[in-house]
Design an enzyme around this catalytic site. Structure first.
Site, PDB file in Angstrom:
ATOM      1  CB  THR A  66      -0.890   0.030   1.256  1.00 11.11           C
ATOM      2  OG1 THR A  66      -1.634  -1.185   1.316  1.00 11.11           O
ATOM      3  CG2 THR A  66      -1.851   1.207   1.210  1.00 11.11           C
ATOM      4  CE  LYS A  84      -5.141  -1.196   1.641  1.00 13.01           C
ATOM      5  NZ  LYS A  84      -5.491  -2.418   2.302  1.00 13.01           N
ATOM      6  CE  LYS A 107       1.543   2.311   4.109  1.00 12.93           C
ATOM      7  NZ  LYS A 107       2.099   1.038   3.692  1.00 12.93           N
TER       8      LYS A 107
HETATM    9  P1  NAD Z   1       6.210  -5.721   7.164  1.00 13.17           P
HETATM   10  O1  NAD Z   1       6.918  -4.550   7.739  1.00 13.17           O
HETATM   11  O2  NAD Z   1       5.945  -6.912   8.017  1.00 13.17           O
HETATM   12  O3  NAD Z   1       6.977  -6.221   5.833  1.00 13.17           O
HETATM   13  C1  NAD Z   1       7.694  -5.385   4.960  1.00 13.17           C
HETATM   14  C2  NAD Z   1       9.020  -6.080   4.681  1.00 13.17           C
HETATM   15  O4  NAD Z   1       9.751  -5.318   3.722  1.00 13.17           O
HETATM   16  C3  NAD Z   1       9.921  -6.217   5.922  1.00 13.17           C
HETATM   17  O5  NAD Z   1      10.229  -7.583   6.158  1.00 13.17           O
HETATM   18  C4  NAD Z   1      11.160  -5.403   5.560  1.00 13.17           C
HETATM   19  O6  NAD Z   1      12.365  -5.941   6.087  1.00 13.17           O
HETATM   20  C5  NAD Z   1      11.127  -5.475   4.054  1.00 13.17           C
HETATM   21  N1  NAD Z   1      11.929  -4.447   3.385  1.00 13.17           N
HETATM   22  C6  NAD Z   1      12.013  -3.124   3.703  1.00 13.17           C
HETATM   23  N2  NAD Z   1      12.867  -2.510   2.869  1.00 13.17           N
HETATM   24  C7  NAD Z   1      13.318  -3.452   1.998  1.00 13.17           C
HETATM   25  C8  NAD Z   1      14.207  -3.434   0.883  1.00 13.17           C
HETATM   26  N3  NAD Z   1      14.805  -2.302   0.492  1.00 13.17           N
HETATM   27  N4  NAD Z   1      14.444  -4.603   0.240  1.00 13.17           N
HETATM   28  C9  NAD Z   1      13.840  -5.745   0.634  1.00 13.17           C
HETATM   29  N5  NAD Z   1      12.993  -5.825   1.660  1.00 13.17           N
HETATM   30  C10 NAD Z   1      12.725  -4.692   2.342  1.00 13.17           C
HETATM   31  O7  NAD Z   1       4.828  -5.135   6.587  1.00 13.17           O
HETATM   32  P2  NAD Z   1       3.534  -5.970   6.140  1.00 13.17           P
HETATM   33  O8  NAD Z   1       2.551  -6.014   7.265  1.00 13.17           O
HETATM   34  O9  NAD Z   1       3.974  -7.228   5.470  1.00 13.17           O
HETATM   35  O10 NAD Z   1       2.918  -4.970   5.050  1.00 13.17           O
HETATM   36  C11 NAD Z   1       3.486  -4.837   3.748  1.00 13.17           C
HETATM   37  C12 NAD Z   1       2.611  -3.905   2.936  1.00 13.17           C
HETATM   38  O11 NAD Z   1       1.269  -4.427   2.879  1.00 13.17           O
HETATM   39  C13 NAD Z   1       2.499  -2.501   3.521  1.00 13.17           C
HETATM   40  O12 NAD Z   1       2.523  -1.572   2.456  1.00 13.17           O
HETATM   41  C14 NAD Z   1       1.153  -2.517   4.224  1.00 13.17           C
HETATM   42  O13 NAD Z   1       0.556  -1.236   4.300  1.00 13.17           O
HETATM   43  C15 NAD Z   1       0.343  -3.446   3.325  1.00 13.17           C
HETATM   44  N6  NAD Z   1      -0.764  -4.130   3.986  1.00 13.17           N
HETATM   45  C16 NAD Z   1      -0.593  -4.723   5.216  1.00 13.17           C
HETATM   46  C17 NAD Z   1      -1.664  -5.366   5.824  1.00 13.17           C
HETATM   47  C18 NAD Z   1      -1.505  -6.019   7.171  1.00 13.17           C
HETATM   48  O14 NAD Z   1      -2.528  -6.394   7.773  1.00 13.17           O
HETATM   49  N7  NAD Z   1      -0.294  -6.208   7.672  1.00 13.17           N
HETATM   50  C19 NAD Z   1      -2.901  -5.409   5.172  1.00 13.17           C
HETATM   51  C20 NAD Z   1      -3.060  -4.843   3.915  1.00 13.17           C
HETATM   52  C21 NAD Z   1      -1.965  -4.191   3.320  1.00 13.17           C
END
Ligand code: NAD
Length: 291
Positions: free
Chosen positions: A87, A162, A237
């Site tokens: 997102t 979204k 966010k």
């Molecule tokens: P998270 O923080 O658990 O995962 C993100 C991952 O990206 C981390 O493991 C981090 O180490 C990695 N990362 C950061 N920079 C990086 C780079 N340069 N190269 C490689 N990896 C890198 O977050 P999440 O909960 O998995 O959410 C991910 C996305 O999905 C976000 O944009 C969030 O808004 C969206 N989202 C999350 C949910 C939820 O319930 N968690 C629901 C819908 C959407």
């Protein structure tokens, strides 16, 4: 398909596991998170992206997506698809899509709804921006990781859908919580309130499916001490992204703006961080008009 998967956190890891289980050849990279079983461990994003038919990114925000795109776009093979499921702001989604297309690639923005539970169960909803042919080619992946994929138009439109959805969600959650708090003060029983509203014109997903009052309606985070679920900081966010987009598009969104302010207070100055976004109800319970 040969897939590169970058960002294997709470959402990315279970999504990648479902792709492996469906028989895809997945190479992964994350700066911190462990690589799930069955995914080839790569030393960089570029290594995971090289030779892939589709590169999926699942990253925290638009600034990180732009940095990752700078690294992986030059490494991808011509015609491959850069599929961002994070997102992020509409502007970053459109910029990265333009960058990919200029390099002879195809791009889709495909944010998800359904949370970690949906990612694990393979029941996410994808909202997608990008070309018809890229959507058609990526469709089998959406069917593996999710239960519904809606093509919303050109690049950026997935992110637009979204943030509009989640702006409605934040506003209706606040409305539902403040109405319960008012009902309490008027001496109206919560069960009676639910029975009326859930079958009357005040009904909504937040009342009927995700009721913020413990012990009322179907099971929800309220029945589990407000453990998320969907954390208040993630709602914040998305509300901030909606206001950033509204500003850029000169759209008047007074309720979305107020919802963003209330979740900012809740997360930054009150005790909302780490709680489900429905924990707005105990917040309202404690307050009077002068607070
Ligand atoms: P998270 O923080 O658990 O995962 C993100 C991952 O990206 C981390 O493991 C981090 O180490 C990695 N990362 C950061 N920079 C990086 C780079 N340069 N190269 C490689 N990896 C890198 O977050 P999440 O909960 O998995 O959410 C991910 C996305 O999905 C976000 O944009 C969030 O808004 C969206 N989202 C999350 C949910 C939820 O319930 N968690 C629901 C819908 C959407």
């Amino acid at each position: 398909m040969k897939i590169g998967f970058i960002g294997l956190g709470n959402m990315g890891a279970p999504m990648a596991r479902n792709l492996v289980a469906a028989g895809h050849d997945v190479s992964g990279f994350d700066v911190v998170a462990p690589i799930p079983d069955g995914v080839t461990d790569c030393k960089s994003g570029a290594e995971a992206a090289k030779d892939a038919d589709v590169v999926i990114t699942m990253l925290p925000d638009g600034a990180i997506l732009r940095r990752v795109a700078d690294e992986v776009v030059p490494a991808m093979k011509p015609g491959a698809i850069l599929l961002d499921c994070s997102t992020v702001d509409v502007e970053s989604a459109r910029a990265v899509a333009g960058q990919a297309e200029a390099a002879g690639l195809r791009a889709l923005d495909a944010p998800v709804s359904g949370g970690i539970g949906g990612a694990e169960a393979g029941t996410l909803t994808f909202m997608i921006g990008g070309s018809d042919d890229a959507f058609d080619d990526a469709k089998p992946l959406f069917d593996t990781m999710g239960q519904k994929a809606v093509h919303c138009g050109p690049s950026g439109n997935g992110q637009a859908a979204k943030i509009c959805n989640n702006m409605i969600l934040g506003v209706t959650m606040i409305g539902t919580c403040e109405a319960f708090a008012l009902a309490d003060k008027l001496g109206l029983d919560r069960q009676a309130m639910f029975d009326v509203v859930s079958t009357s014109s005040g009904y909504s997903w937040t009342m009927n499916a995700y009721c913020p009052a413990p012990g009322i309606g179907p099971m929800s985070p309220a029945d589990n001490g407000y453990a998320p679920g969907f954390a208040a900081e993630l709602m914040l966010k998305d509300l901030r992204l909606s206001q950033q987009a509204a500003e850029a598009a000169d759209a008047d969104t007074p309720m979305g703006r107020r919802a963003a302010e209330l979740y900012t207070d809740f997360v930054e100055d009150e005790d909302g961080r780490g709680k489900d976004f429905s924990a707005m109800l105990p917040r309202f319970e404690k307050r009077g008009r002068a607070d």
